[in-house]
Design an enzyme around this catalytic site. Structure first.
Site, PDB file in Angstrom:
ATOM      1  N   HIS A 178      -2.382   0.912  -3.925  1.00 22.42           N
ATOM      2  CA  HIS A 178      -2.688  -0.518  -3.966  1.00 22.42           C
ATOM      3  C   HIS A 178      -4.149  -0.790  -4.324  1.00 22.42           C
ATOM      4  O   HIS A 178      -4.453  -1.542  -5.254  1.00 22.42           O
ATOM      5  CB  HIS A 178      -2.409  -1.168  -2.606  1.00 22.42           C
ATOM      6  CG  HIS A 178      -0.992  -1.073  -2.147  1.00 22.42           C
ATOM      7  ND1 HIS A 178       0.075  -0.983  -3.012  1.00 22.42           N
ATOM      8  CD2 HIS A 178      -0.454  -1.061  -0.902  1.00 22.42           C
ATOM      9  CE1 HIS A 178       1.192  -0.912  -2.318  1.00 22.42           C
ATOM     10  NE2 HIS A 178       0.896  -0.954  -1.039  1.00 22.42           N
ATOM     11  N   ASP A 207       4.462  -0.780  -7.824  1.00 20.28           N
ATOM     12  CA  ASP A 207       3.494  -1.050  -6.762  1.00 20.28           C
ATOM     13  C   ASP A 207       3.550  -2.552  -6.534  1.00 20.28           C
ATOM     14  O   ASP A 207       3.094  -3.324  -7.375  1.00 20.28           O
ATOM     15  CB  ASP A 207       2.091  -0.617  -7.189  1.00 20.28           C
ATOM     16  CG  ASP A 207       1.059  -0.781  -6.072  1.00 20.28           C
ATOM     17  OD1 ASP A 207       1.268  -1.649  -5.205  1.00 20.28           O
ATOM     18  OD2 ASP A 207       0.044  -0.055  -6.080  1.00 20.28           O
ATOM     19  N   HIS A 208       4.105  -2.965  -5.393  1.00 24.58           N
ATOM     20  CA  HIS A 208       4.373  -4.388  -5.207  1.00 24.58           C
ATOM     21  C   HIS A 208       3.105  -5.229  -5.190  1.00 24.58           C
ATOM     22  O   HIS A 208       3.160  -6.438  -5.417  1.00 24.58           O
ATOM     23  CB  HIS A 208       5.191  -4.618  -3.926  1.00 24.58           C
ATOM     24  CG  HIS A 208       4.420  -4.405  -2.659  1.00 24.58           C
ATOM     25  ND1 HIS A 208       4.344  -3.182  -2.020  1.00 24.58           N
ATOM     26  CD2 HIS A 208       3.685  -5.257  -1.902  1.00 24.58           C
ATOM     27  CE1 HIS A 208       3.614  -3.297  -0.941  1.00 24.58           C
ATOM     28  NE2 HIS A 208       3.189  -4.548  -0.835  1.00 24.58           N
TER      29      HIS A 208
END
Length: 510
Positions: free
Chosen positions: A264, A201-202
């Site tokens: 996110h 998950d960036h």
């Protein structure tokens, strides 16, 4: 409003870097390397690690995709590093790095191609001394995750020889609901051990997200008030001013809840709400994050709101509505705005509402966490002539853009009478540490090469968040809404404002 800026000297920055970690020799293999992610994010991030001498000398990048790009891939990646990574094309390190960027073409369902890829990687081990260590990155559509993983296993590429390691990074979305997430996990776990899987998950690569943990657990003054006794409510906003940018088919299947809230925003929420882990080791952090998600009560659909943008103005420019976007159903019920109220039933947070929202085409781009503190038990400045004296203290952690932290509090205005104004103390990442061209993938790629899963999602966590979100998706599917219900360039639908208004609160954006 007055502002106090916190400055950090170069000496302090240097002293705070700590011990650098360097991975063992390895080959990074990127499936789907012809896609935009590889050029804009992954290769620039790897080169940023090279600039900081954080990559091993024995290191190779291999792009894998269907088309034959053997002659253009390396130059194209160099162009991406220069333009997307803020790099001088004349840097000596860059030319040497590009020499280690290779390409291999194969269909993802071609067994012969996978066997040839295995031999290709073995030859690179001999040429560059990479010792059989592999980091596979699946930058492909979700429908290929399980198939590619199984073919890697079928061709003996998921188990290292002579002590070599093999790890696989899987991009989101990891499932579309609880059932699909469980099925995908089961399929991948048939081939890979859980400690080999790095669900990326960036958002967790962003410095400001990681700083939530440092802010809370690395300072003695905040954690004592980080609980229901002092905090009134928490808000997490992930707002974008852009639309879907030509990704109609993807967004029609996803929507704001699947695209942002389930992953996110829930990850950020866990950092805000978790208990102090025993250490910053991966297992300890993951245990505390999971406890947060498992403590969230099932969310009633009445405590949610959704919306879809219609035509409007963003940054002074006319923009079309979602239903007018390319390859979008003109009667689409896909939400581009999702919001909800959460309750965490544990000792620390009982009674404190968490309000979260994510959306496209809002007034401006901003992702931040807002902590609203309770008012003092007695207001003794009743003679103050303005209403600022009754404003709560607010702590805002800005994740993007203009990364930083703000603390709002009341202060007396100079003069012979007691008038109070709201002022802010502000910490800016750019002012304190300088602007960075990093994109957030640097830390995640480095951690994966080191085998550190702290900032990656694990199976139980993915399934816990889907267990919360799937009933909402099912309820929404059964209820048709009169879309569009907010203008592009606004702050979303009235229903989202009503969600907080019934609690006597309102959304906040710094």
């Amino acid at each position: 409003m007055s502002t106090t800026e916190i400055k950090t000297s170069p000496e302090q920055v240097e002293a705070g870097k700590g011990t650098e970690r360097k991975p063992e020799p390895c080959v990074v293999v990127i499936f789907g390397a012809s896609g935009d992610l590889t050029k804009r994010k992954l290769l620039p991030a790897l080169y940023h690690l090279e600039q900081q001498s954080l990559l091993p000398e024995e290191f190779v990048v291999v792009g894998v995709a269907r088309r034959d790009l053997s002659k253009t891939f390396a130059p194209d990646m160099q162009d991406g590093i220069v333009k997307g990574g803020g790099v001088d094309e004349k840097e000596e390190k860059l030319s040497k790095f590009i020499e280690r960027v290779k390409y291999f073409a194969t269909e993802f369902d071609n067994d012969e191609g996978f066997e040839k890829l295995k031999a290709f990687l073995a030859d690179l081990d001999k040429e560059f001394g990479t010792k059989g260590n592999r980091l596979f990155y699946l930058a492909v559509a979700p429908e290929f995750f399980a198939d590619i993983t199984h073919r890697l296993g079928d061709h003996g590429m998921t188990t290292g020889e002579n002590g070599a390691w093999v790890r696989v990074i899987i991009e989101k979305p990891f499932g579309t609901d609880l059932e699909s997430a469980k099925k995908l996990n089961t399929e991948i776990n048939k081939v890979l051990h859980e400690d080999q899987i790095f669900r990326i998950d960036h958002y967790l690569g962003k410095e400001t997200v990681q700083n939530i943990l440092v802010f809370r657990f690395g300072n003695g003054i905040f954690e004592p008030v980080w609980n229901r006794n002092y905090i009134d409510s928490v808000q997490i906003t992930a707002a974008e001013s852009i639309g879907i940018e030509g990704r109609g088919p993807f967004y029609e299947q996803a929507g704001a809840l699947r695209d942002v809230l389930q992953n996110h925003v829930m990850e950020v929420l866990s950092f805000v709400a978790m208990e102090p882990p025993d250490s910053f080791e991966s297992a300890a952090v993951r245990v505390e994050k999971l406890k947060v998600w498992q403590a969230i009560e099932q969310i009633p659909v009445e405590d949610t709101a959704r919306g879809q943008y219609g035509p409007g103005k963003v940054d002074g420019q006319d923009v079309i509505g979602y239903r007018q976007e390319d390859r979008v159903n003109p009667e689409s019920q896909t939400e581009t705005f999702a919001a909800m109220k959460l309750e965490i039933e544990n000792w620390r947070w009982a009674g404190v509402p968490f309000y979260i929202r994510a959306a496209k085409r809002l007034e401006r781009r901003v992702t931040e966490v807002t902590i609203v503190f309770k008012q003092p038990p007695l207001h003794i400045f009743k003679s103050a002539k303005n209403t600022a004296s009754v404003e709560p203290n607010v702590l805002t952690m800005r994740i993007q853009p203009d990364e930083g932290i703000k603390l709002q509090f009341g202060a007396k205005i100079p003069g012979p009478t007691t008038n109070i104004a709201q002022v802010q103390m502000e910490f800016s990442y750019a002012d304190a540490f300088g602007k960075s061209s990093a994109n957030g993938y640097e830390r995640l790629l480095l951690d994966a090469m080191l085998g550190d899963g702290t900032l990656f999602a694990e199976r139980d966590g993915v399934e816990a968040t889907w267990a919360l979100m799937t009933p909402i998706l099912e309820a929404w599917k059964a209820q048709k809404v009169n879309f569009p219900n907010y203008e592009a360039g606004s702050w979303g639908p009235k229903e989202a404002d009503d969600l907080l208004a019934k609690d006597g609160r309102a959304w906040r954006v710094s």
